[in-house]
Design a protein around this motif. Sequence first.
Motif, PDB file in Angstrom:
ATOM      1  N   ARG A  89       0.818  -1.211   0.000  1.00 46.08           N
ATOM      2  CA  ARG A  89       0.000   0.000   0.000  1.00 46.08           C
ATOM      3  C   ARG A  89       0.853   1.263   0.000  1.00 46.08           C
ATOM      4  N   GLY A  90       2.165   1.107  -0.068  1.00 44.27           N
ATOM      5  CA  GLY A  90       3.040   2.266  -0.090  1.00 44.27           C
ATOM      6  C   GLY A  90       3.256   2.909   1.255  1.00 44.27           C
ATOM      7  N   VAL A  91       3.016   2.181   2.329  1.00 44.57           N
ATOM      8  CA  VAL A  91       3.222   2.697   3.680  1.00 44.57           C
ATOM      9  C   VAL A  91       4.582   2.209   4.184  1.00 44.57           C
ATOM     10  N   ARG A  92       5.402   3.122   4.663  1.00 42.53           N
ATOM     11  CA  ARG A  92       6.715   2.760   5.185  1.00 42.53           C
ATOM     12  C   ARG A  92       6.566   2.114   6.565  1.00 42.53           C
ATOM     13  N   ALA A  93       7.039   0.902   6.684  1.00 43.62           N
ATOM     14  CA  ALA A  93       6.988   0.193   7.968  1.00 43.62           C
ATOM     15  C   ALA A  93       8.386  -0.292   8.329  1.00 43.62           C
ATOM     16  N   LEU A  94       8.783  -0.037   9.541  1.00 42.49           N
ATOM     17  CA  LEU A  94      10.050  -0.548  10.067  1.00 42.49           C
ATOM     18  C   LEU A  94       9.730  -1.731  10.959  1.00 42.49           C
ATOM     19  N   VAL A  95      10.231  -2.907  10.592  1.00 35.24           N
ATOM     20  CA  VAL A  95      10.003  -4.122  11.377  1.00 35.24           C
ATOM     21  C   VAL A  95      11.279  -4.434  12.137  1.00 35.24           C
ATOM     22  N   VAL A  96      11.181  -4.524  13.455  1.00 38.25           N
ATOM     23  CA  VAL A  96      12.349  -4.832  14.281  1.00 38.25           C
ATOM     24  C   VAL A  96      12.094  -6.124  15.049  1.00 38.25           C
ATOM     25  N   GLU A  97      13.130  -6.916  15.168  1.00 39.69           N
ATOM     26  CA  GLU A  97      13.034  -8.218  15.827  1.00 39.69           C
ATOM     27  C   GLU A  97      14.229  -8.391  16.761  1.00 39.69           C
ATOM     28  N   VAL A 119      13.412  -6.744   7.460  1.00 39.80           N
ATOM     29  CA  VAL A 119      13.367  -6.816   8.916  1.00 39.80           C
ATOM     30  C   VAL A 119      14.734  -6.436   9.464  1.00 39.80           C
ATOM     31  N   VAL A 120      14.747  -5.645  10.508  1.00 44.33           N
ATOM     32  CA  VAL A 120      15.974  -5.348  11.233  1.00 44.33           C
ATOM     33  C   VAL A 120      16.071  -6.353  12.379  1.00 44.33           C
ATOM     34  N   PHE A 121      16.987  -7.291  12.260  1.00 41.64           N
ATOM     35  CA  PHE A 121      17.173  -8.309  13.292  1.00 41.64           C
ATOM     36  C   PHE A 121      18.158  -7.819  14.352  1.00 41.64           C
ATOM     37  N   GLY A 122      18.080  -8.427  15.523  1.00 46.30           N
ATOM     38  CA  GLY A 122      18.994  -8.075  16.603  1.00 46.30           C
ATOM     39  C   GLY A 122      18.733  -6.712  17.192  1.00 46.30           C
ATOM     40  N   ALA A 123      17.481  -6.255  17.160  1.00 44.85           N
ATOM     41  CA  ALA A 123      17.118  -4.944  17.695  1.00 44.85           C
ATOM     42  C   ALA A 123      16.123  -5.115  18.832  1.00 44.85           C
ATOM     43  N   GLU A 124      16.520  -4.709  20.018  1.00 42.21           N
ATOM     44  CA  GLU A 124      15.675  -4.873  21.208  1.00 42.21           C
ATOM     45  C   GLU A 124      15.031  -3.553  21.602  1.00 42.21           C
ATOM     46  N   LEU A 125      13.713  -3.568  21.762  1.00 34.74           N
ATOM     47  CA  LEU A 125      12.984  -2.391  22.211  1.00 34.74           C
ATOM     48  C   LEU A 125      13.152  -2.231  23.712  1.00 34.74           C
ATOM     49  N   THR A 126      13.588  -1.040  24.157  1.00 37.96           N
ATOM     50  CA  THR A 126      13.768  -0.802  25.590  1.00 37.96           C
ATOM     51  C   THR A 126      12.933   0.362  26.115  1.00 37.96           C
ATOM     52  N   GLY A 127      12.405   1.173  25.214  1.00 37.03           N
ATOM     53  CA  GLY A 127      11.608   2.306  25.653  1.00 37.03           C
ATOM     54  C   GLY A 127      10.584   2.692  24.609  1.00 37.03           C
ATOM     55  N   LEU A 128       9.451   3.238  25.059  1.00 33.82           N
ATOM     56  CA  LEU A 128       8.395   3.642  24.137  1.00 33.82           C
ATOM     57  C   LEU A 128       7.589   4.771  24.771  1.00 33.82           C
ATOM     58  N   THR A 129       7.504   5.889  24.067  1.00 35.77           N
ATOM     59  CA  THR A 129       6.682   7.004  24.511  1.00 35.77           C
ATOM     60  C   THR A 129       5.842   7.475  23.325  1.00 35.77           C
ATOM     61  N   GLN A 130       4.800   8.222  23.602  1.00 33.02           N
ATOM     62  CA  GLN A 130       3.968   8.731  22.523  1.00 33.02           C
ATOM     63  C   GLN A 130       3.400  10.088  22.894  1.00 33.02           C
ATOM     64  N   ASP A 131       3.097  10.851  21.845  1.00 34.58           N
ATOM     65  CA  ASP A 131       2.407  12.118  22.015  1.00 34.58           C
ATOM     66  C   ASP A 131       1.239  12.145  21.036  1.00 34.58           C
ATOM     67  N   ALA A 132       0.673  13.297  20.801  1.00 31.25           N
ATOM     68  CA  ALA A 132      -0.520  13.381  19.971  1.00 31.25           C
ATOM     69  C   ALA A 132      -0.240  13.082  18.507  1.00 31.25           C
ATOM     70  N   GLU A 133       1.027  13.159  18.089  1.00 29.27           N
ATOM     71  CA  GLU A 133       1.345  13.018  16.679  1.00 29.27           C
ATOM     72  C   GLU A 133       2.185  11.806  16.325  1.00 29.27           C
ATOM     73  N   SER A 134       2.861  11.207  17.288  1.00 28.33           N
ATOM     74  CA  SER A 134       3.784  10.121  16.941  1.00 28.33           C
ATOM     75  C   SER A 134       4.137   9.277  18.154  1.00 28.33           C
ATOM     76  N   VAL A 135       4.877   8.210  17.845  1.00 27.52           N
ATOM     77  CA  VAL A 135       5.437   7.306  18.853  1.00 27.52           C
ATOM     78  C   VAL A 135       6.954   7.360  18.718  1.00 27.52           C
ATOM     79  N   THR A 136       7.652   7.387  19.839  1.00 27.95           N
ATOM     80  CA  THR A 136       9.115   7.353  19.824  1.00 27.95           C
ATOM     81  C   THR A 136       9.589   6.118  20.574  1.00 27.95           C
ATOM     82  N   ALA A 137      10.379   5.308  19.903  1.00 26.87           N
ATOM     83  CA  ALA A 137      10.871   4.059  20.490  1.00 26.87           C
ATOM     84  C   ALA A 137      12.379   4.112  20.621  1.00 26.87           C
ATOM     85  N   THR A 138      12.894   3.459  21.638  1.00 22.62           N
ATOM     86  CA  THR A 138      14.334   3.327  21.828  1.00 22.62           C
ATOM     87  C   THR A 138      14.718   1.886  21.576  1.00 22.62           C
ATOM     88  N   LEU A 139      15.699   1.678  20.700  1.00 21.02           N
ATOM     89  CA  LEU A 139      16.193   0.347  20.357  1.00 21.02           C
ATOM     90  C   LEU A 139      17.672   0.255  20.691  1.00 21.02           C
TER      91      LEU A 139
END
Length: 503
Positions: free
Chosen positions: A40-48, A141-161
Motif C-alpha cells: 500500500r506504499g506505507v513505510r513500515a520498520l520491522v524490528v526483531e 526486517v531489522v534483526f537483533g534490535a531490542e525495544l527498551t523504551g516507548l513514549t507517545q504524544d498526539a502526533e507520533s510514537v518514539t521508540a528506543t532500540l
Amino acid sequence: MNQRRVEEDRSDVRSEVRSDVLIVGAGPTGLVLACDLARRGVRALVVERSPELFPGSRGKSVQPRTLEVFDDLGVLGEALRWGGRAPIGMTWQGGCRAGEYRMFEDVAATEEAPYTGPWLLPQWRTQRILLDRLRELGGDVVFGAELTGLTQDAESVTATLIPAGGGSPKSVRAGYAVAADGGRSTVRRLVGIKMTGERVDPAPMLVADVVIPTLDRDNWHVFPPVAGGTGFAVLCPLPHTREFQFVAQPAPVGKEVTVEEVRALVAAFTHIPAEEVTEVLWASDFTVNAALADRFRDGRVFLAGDAAHIHSPAGGQGLNTSVQDAYNLGWKLAAVLRDGAPEALLDTYEEERLPNAAAVLGLSTRIHRGQERRGAATRQLGLDQRDSSLTRETRSGLADDALTAGDRAPDGKRDGLRLFDLYRGPHFTLLAVDTELPERLPPIPGLRAERTGAYEAYGRGLYLIRPDGYIAWAGPGGAALEASADDLRTWASRVARPARAGV
C-alpha cells in the motif's frame, strides 16, 4: 540470508529513524502486517529482537480463512507448494498400531470456499515465505534490535532500540507502533495494558522438531496414555522436511530443554528408543494458558497476535487469529496515513478484533478441555463483522441465511470473472450482482467496480467489499439503485477523505 541488524555506532547515538509504522516482532503477525503495508506504499520498520526468524514448527496449522489472506497477499502458491494436508491419524498401543482415524473433518472445496484445511505448514516455513514476499515488496526486517523504551504524544510514537547484545541506543519515530512481539510483549508492558486469563491445563507440555528416520511419515502418530496412566504424545510429519513435530504432556524438563531430555521423553511416551531420535532441531516447553488483553489499543500503539491474545494450541487457532489481526489493521492504517481517512477508523480495530479474538479464545479452550470438537468454527470462514460500526446493511426482508453486510465475501466465478481475482489487492471493490452499477461511484481511492450476473451465494444487490474481504456495505439495486448509491457515498466518508462539494 541477508539479514539486517542494528549495529552499534557510537558516532551516531542521537540519530533518529523515521517511519510511518513501527512493527515490533517478526513473527507471522508482524510479517503479514508489514507485507500488507508495503503493498500500500506505507513505510513500515520491522524490528526483531532475535538474530534470525523463529526456528520452530510451533503454529503449523493454517486454516482456510488464512489461506484466503495468503492468496490476497501473493504467497498462496508458496504456502501450497511447501505445505500439505493433515495425514491420517494412527493410534499406537503397547508398541503396536491400534487403528487409523481422521484427525480433522474431511470437507470438500466449494465454489464459495475454495480452500479447505487445515493446511500443515511449519511456522518457520510460513515466516520464511512471508519474509521473502516482504523483500519482494521492498521491505525488510531489522534483526537483533531490542525495544527498551516507548513514549507517545498526539502526533507520533518514539521508540528506543539497542542491539540485542548491548550497545548504543537508536531512536525511532513513527506515526504508529504495533506490538507483534508475542505473549510476553515488551510493548504491552511499556504501555501498561494488562491481560486477563486463566491456566487451561496445569501439566507442562513440550513441543519439539525431531528427526526419526525409522518412523514412517504416512501417519500422524498418536500415543494415548496406557491403561490407568496419564499423559499423551503425538508425532506429526512436517511436509517437505525430514522432521516430525513432537508434542508431549506432561513434560517435566529443566529451565533449558536439552536434546537428551527430548529423546528421553520420546522413549518414555512411545515405542521408539531414544537413540533413534537422530536430531532435535528445536524444542520448547510451556504451560497452557488462555489470556486476552484488556485493550487492543493505547493511543497510537496497537496490540496484535500473541501480544493481544494467548491460546491453547488445541484447534490450531493462535497463529490464524494473529494473521486476521494484522489483516484487519493493515488497510485501516493505510487508509488513515495515505487516503485521508478519519482517525476514528482506527478505533474499529479493537471494536472488531477484540470480540472475535475472545470468541476464538473460548473455542480453543473448550477444544483443549474436550468440551467441543474441531469443525466449521476452527476453519474461521464463519467469522463476521456484522456488529461493527463500520458495517451497514440497507436491504430489508432478507432471509435468515442470506449473505449480509459484515459477512465474509464468498468466492465464485460468473461471466468469466473469478471474484477472488477481483478482490485481490489493496483496494475496496463495489460488486453489482444481477443489477447495474450506479452512475456515480463512492469517492474511495483505488475503488474497483464490476458487474456480474445472478449468483445465488450473494443475491441481487450492491456489495462493497473491504480490502480484508468482508462486506462493508450492502444495498438494493433495481429501482432503488441511485438511492443506494447516495447512501453508499455518505458511508464512504468513514474510510476516505470526504468528497468535495459537487464531486
